[in-house]
Design an enzyme around this catalytic site. Structure first.
Site, PDB file in Angstrom:
ATOM      1  N   CYS A 121       4.791  -6.623   6.163  1.00 55.39           N
ATOM      2  CA  CYS A 121       3.509  -6.305   6.824  1.00 55.39           C
ATOM      3  C   CYS A 121       3.666  -6.301   8.351  1.00 55.39           C
ATOM      4  O   CYS A 121       3.111  -5.441   9.027  1.00 55.39           O
ATOM      5  CB  CYS A 121       2.427  -7.332   6.495  1.00 55.39           C
ATOM      6  SG  CYS A 121       2.379  -7.889   4.809  1.00 55.39           S
ATOM      7  N   ASP A 122       4.388  -7.281   8.882  1.00 52.66           N
ATOM      8  CA  ASP A 122       4.352  -7.514  10.331  1.00 52.66           C
ATOM      9  C   ASP A 122       5.660  -7.219  11.060  1.00 52.66           C
ATOM     10  O   ASP A 122       5.687  -7.228  12.295  1.00 52.66           O
ATOM     11  CB  ASP A 122       3.980  -8.991  10.606  1.00 52.66           C
ATOM     12  CG  ASP A 122       2.602  -9.327  10.057  1.00 52.66           C
ATOM     13  OD1 ASP A 122       1.751  -8.409  10.016  1.00 52.66           O
ATOM     14  OD2 ASP A 122       2.390 -10.483   9.661  1.00 52.66           O
ATOM     15  N   CYS A 149       4.818 -12.535   6.220  1.00 57.85           N
ATOM     16  CA  CYS A 149       5.039 -11.264   5.533  1.00 57.85           C
ATOM     17  C   CYS A 149       5.833 -10.302   6.413  1.00 57.85           C
ATOM     18  O   CYS A 149       5.267  -9.637   7.285  1.00 57.85           O
ATOM     19  CB  CYS A 149       3.693 -10.655   5.144  1.00 57.85           C
ATOM     20  SG  CYS A 149       3.853  -9.070   4.323  1.00 57.85           S
TER      21      CYS A 149
END
Ligand code: NAP
Length: 310
Positions: free
Chosen positions: A139-140, A136
């Site tokens: 997200c990261d 992701c």
């Protein structure tokens, strides 16, 4: 065990398709519950930018998820957390069980569980999960500012998320196992014009390596020359396709041999009162737009089905 709650419609999965079905059904004055294993939005939550959903020149996935949720719940649709483990047929009703030990009864079920990301299944992938291996970018990605990243895959997701990561990383190398990309031409064109993005073709990842703390690189195999190699990197983002989230529905006899749900054009499965929409369906195109269209049809079809039960 808690009391069994009853609804006209239970939508399993609160992604774009599920939220649309919930909106249409609740607007038709049906009682509707959306059940999801996580936060509403589905794969929208893993998508940095969406540039092919009509009405928005570009919108961030999580922002679109919130707007869809607000739209879906404004007519009374409810949302609850829980991974559905079983759907059973009980007389005229469907009995739904979750891993939270909750059971629900519904006149109709809309399966909108979508698909989940495939793993590479190579050594080091599990070991370095959360320590440099990610699925992701949105997200990261922020953990890798000015670092060198590897993206694995050659489809729309790998190329789009690779482009997104160039906003954060110093360099992004996309490893493609064949000699060409699968991604749409327009997505490829944007990537080819990006100086921070490079493609390495004919290259598979055979292992993800690291030190005691985090990822330091990958081992590779050239599928044309047969040569093995190594490449250093601070993180590895894996986008190698999806598989259907249908393990809870195997008993219903509604899946094709690859696990996708078979439906007709009205989103009906072979089991009366059970519908399926969006990415989980055996469908030629998996997009936000197609999931939303499927959801609208299913939201109207559940109404017709319930009316025919009276
Ligand atoms: P995808 O289209 O199935 O592409 C998967 C890619 O990963 C392919 O390039 C495939 O290579 C490669 N791959 C598979 N297994 C691999 C392995 N073990 N090692 C290395 N590479 C491997 O998957 P996706 O990109 O995740 O997209 C999924 C669906 O969502 C598609 O329908 C896509 O159109 C849609 N989507 C659309 C958008 C958009 O419209 N903007 C964005 C994201 C996703 P091969 O080509 O050799 O098989």
């Amino acid at each position: 065990m808690a009391d069994t709650k009853q609804y006209d419609v239970i939508v399993i999965g609160a992604g774009p398709g599920g939220m649309t079905a919930a909106m249409y059904a609740s607007r038709a004055n049906l009682s509707v519950l959306m059940l999801d294993r996580g936060i509403y939005g589905g794969n929208l939550n893993n998508t940095a930018e969406i540039a092919n959903y009509t009405g928005f020149k570009s919108i961030k996935g999580p922002e679109l998820a919130q707007q869809m949720y607000d739209g879906a719940t404004q007519f009374g649709a409810e949302y609850a957390y829980g991974t559905v483990t079983k759907v059973e047929l009980v007389d005229n009703m469907k009995k739904i069980t979750t891993d939270m030990d909750e059971t629900y009864l519904a006149k109709t079920v809309v399966i909108a569980t979508g698909s989940d990301q495939r793993h590479l299944n190579v050594p080091g992938e599990e070991e370095f999960g959360g320590r440099g291996v990610s699925y992701c970018a949105v997200c990261d990605g922020a953990f890798f500012k000015n670092k060198h990243l590897i993206v694995v895959g050659g489809g729309d997701a790998a190329v789009e998320e690779g482009v997104y990561l160039t906003q954060l990383a110093s360099k992004v190398t996309v490893l493609v196992r064949r000699d060409e990309l699968r991604a749409e031409p327009i997505i490829q064109a944007e990537a080819m014009n990006n100086d921070k993005l490079e493609f390495v073709f004919n290259t598979s990842v055979t292992e993800i390596v690291g030190d005691d703390v985090k990822v330091t690189g990958v081992k590779t195999h050239n599928n044309k020359t047969g040569e093995d190699g190594e490449m250093t990197a601070d993180g590895v983002f894996i986008y190698v396709g999806n598989f259907p989230m249908t393990s809870a529905f195997k008993n219903l006899g509604i899946l094709d041999d690859q696990g996708w749900v078979k439906t007709d054009e009205r989103m009906r499965t072979s089991e009366p009162g059970i519908f399926a929409i969006g990415d989980v369906r055996d469908t030629p195109l998996r997009q936000v737009a197609t999931a939303v269209g499927d959801g609208a049809i299913a939201g109207q079809q559940v109404y017709q089905y319930i009316k025919s039960m009276d």
